[in-house]
Design a protein around this motif. Sequence first.
Motif, short mmCIF file in Angstrom:
data_model
loop_
_atom_site.label_atom_id
_atom_site.label_comp_id
_atom_site.label_asym_id
_atom_site.label_seq_id
_atom_site.Cartn_x
_atom_site.Cartn_y
_atom_site.Cartn_z
N PHE A 1 -32.00 17.61 -26.30
CA PHE A 1 -30.57 17.64 -25.91
C PHE A 1 -29.74 18.16 -27.08
O PHE A 1 -30.23 18.26 -28.21
N GLY B 1 -25.36 13.98 -29.28
CA GLY B 1 -25.59 13.03 -28.20
C GLY B 1 -26.44 11.86 -28.68
O GLY B 1 -26.93 11.86 -29.81
N PRO B 2 -26.67 10.88 -27.83
CA PRO B 2 -27.39 9.68 -28.24
C PRO B 2 -28.81 9.96 -28.70
O PRO B 2 -29.28 9.39 -29.67
N THR B 3 -29.49 10.88 -28.04
CA THR B 3 -30.87 11.18 -28.44
C THR B 3 -30.87 11.81 -29.83
O THR B 3 -31.68 11.46 -30.69
N HIS C 1 -37.30 10.00 -23.79
CA HIS C 1 -36.65 8.76 -23.34
C HIS C 1 -36.91 8.50 -21.86
O HIS C 1 -37.75 9.17 -21.25
N ALA D 1 -26.20 15.13 -18.41
CA ALA D 1 -26.89 16.03 -19.34
C ALA D 1 -28.00 16.82 -18.66
O ALA D 1 -28.99 17.21 -19.30
N SER E 1 -32.05 13.85 -16.94
CA SER E 1 -31.56 13.10 -18.11
C SER E 1 -31.25 11.66 -17.74
O SER E 1 -31.14 11.31 -16.55
N VAL E 2 -31.07 10.83 -18.74
CA VAL E 2 -30.68 9.44 -18.50
C VAL E 2 -29.34 9.39 -17.77
O VAL E 2 -29.15 8.63 -16.81
N SER E 3 -28.41 10.21 -18.24
CA SER E 3 -27.06 10.18 -17.65
C SER E 3 -27.10 10.63 -16.20
O SER E 3 -26.41 10.07 -15.35
N GLY F 1 -26.09 18.10 -23.15
CA GLY F 1 -26.33 16.77 -23.71
C GLY F 1 -25.08 15.95 -23.51
O GLY F 1 -24.00 16.49 -23.19
N THR F 2 -25.18 14.63 -23.69
CA THR F 2 -23.97 13.85 -23.47
C THR F 2 -23.07 13.83 -24.70
O THR F 2 -22.02 13.21 -24.69
N GLY F 3 -23.48 14.54 -25.73
CA GLY F 3 -22.54 14.80 -26.84
C GLY F 3 -21.42 15.68 -26.34
O GLY F 3 -20.24 15.25 -26.30
N ASP G 1 -23.74 6.70 -19.53
CA ASP G 1 -24.34 7.16 -20.78
C ASP G 1 -24.89 6.01 -21.61
O ASP G 1 -24.53 4.85 -21.40
N GLN G 2 -25.75 6.37 -22.51
CA GLN G 2 -26.35 5.39 -23.41
C GLN G 2 -25.29 4.88 -24.38
O GLN G 2 -24.45 5.65 -24.86
C1 MLT Z 1 -29.23 11.77 -21.47
O1 MLT Z 1 -28.28 11.79 -20.69
O2 MLT Z 1 -30.42 11.83 -21.16
C2 MLT Z 1 -28.94 11.70 -22.91
O3 MLT Z 1 -27.93 10.78 -23.15
C3 MLT Z 1 -28.47 13.06 -23.31
C4 MLT Z 1 -28.31 13.16 -24.77
O4 MLT Z 1 -28.97 12.42 -25.52
O5 MLT Z 1 -27.52 14.02 -25.16
#
Ligand code: MLT
Length: 336
Positions: free
Chosen positions: A50, A54-56, A106, A171, A175-177, A199-201, A217-218
């Motif tokens: 990503f 973002g969180p990852t 993830h 994302a 993705s997780v989101s 990405g969620t950034g 989101d994470q």
């Molecule tokens: C996701 O949505 O899988 C992650 O949060 C995307 C990310 O880490 O940018």
Amino acid sequence: MLWFAQATALRRMATVMAAIMAFPLLLAEPAAAERASSYPSRPLRLIVPFAKGGPTDVVARLISPEMAKSLGQPVVVENIVGAGGTIGTLRAAQAAPDGYTLILGHMGTHAAAVALYPGLGYRPDVDFVPVALVARMPVLLLARRQFPAANLAEFVAYVRSHQDRINVAHAGVGSVSYASCMLLNHLLDINPTGVPFSGTGPAMDALVAGQVDYMCDQIVNAVLPLRTEVIKAYAVAGADRDPSVPSVPTAAEAGLPQFQVEAWNAVFAPKDTPPEVIAILNAAVVQALDRPEVREPMVGLGGVVPPRDQRTPAVLAALVSSELPKWRQALKRPAP
Ligand code: MLT
């Protein structure tokens, strides 16, 4: 006496055959020992599937310098984005199994994506060797600051009556989101416009700017914008409130108990990576997670560092095996 001579000859042949059969193993043992003693001899790369920020990416950049300290070689984070993280994940699956290419995957890339892509190109439980679980991550339902709902009940009412005019950021499929809000949208029986980001950034930038309406989101990506009140949160999709955002109610407290999602981040290596290399990599992650340089920011941002007994490759393998059917079931569209 002939039988005795024959028996002796057979025994001698059996001994010779056993030695020949064992030869590759004998050869392999020194090779394995030599590999472990010389590994790593050059920098490693840790793929983050990503975009930066973002969180990852945040988690990867927390652990990579600490892993480098244990390994004695740089661990370089490489962002390879696209398709909900599956492009970078496929790249990692196809990398040489020499211990020099790893991925921070993830719950999305190594579980939910399988339910979302018929022809994914990789199998999380076959094409990767688990190294270690890095963090468990609560997931939050977030909205732009001006979203016209003061709580989860009002959010639900609003999105149900305006679903053709709202949008949800994510994302990418897989993705997780994406998976988390897909679960939410199924629960609410809504089908808003999805707005994909790398990405969620970058997705968070759009949420803060008010360009998108909501996102799942994470937590590590949400704590700072929540504290500065540039976005808002309606719920944490977990059993308990998170101490980093104590005022955010659980989905159950807010009236939607079925919205339960937990994300996790973990390090994987390509399949066939030698076990002695995996052991060295696992030790590097385990040590990194015990260092304050990782623990303090991770916990401060709402992440949960797994206890030592949860950091083994076997625990991660079992987690992936349990998550695959869970997400396949969870993302099945309920019959109309
Ligand atoms: C996701 O949505 O899988 C992650 O949060 C995307 C990310 O880490 O940018």
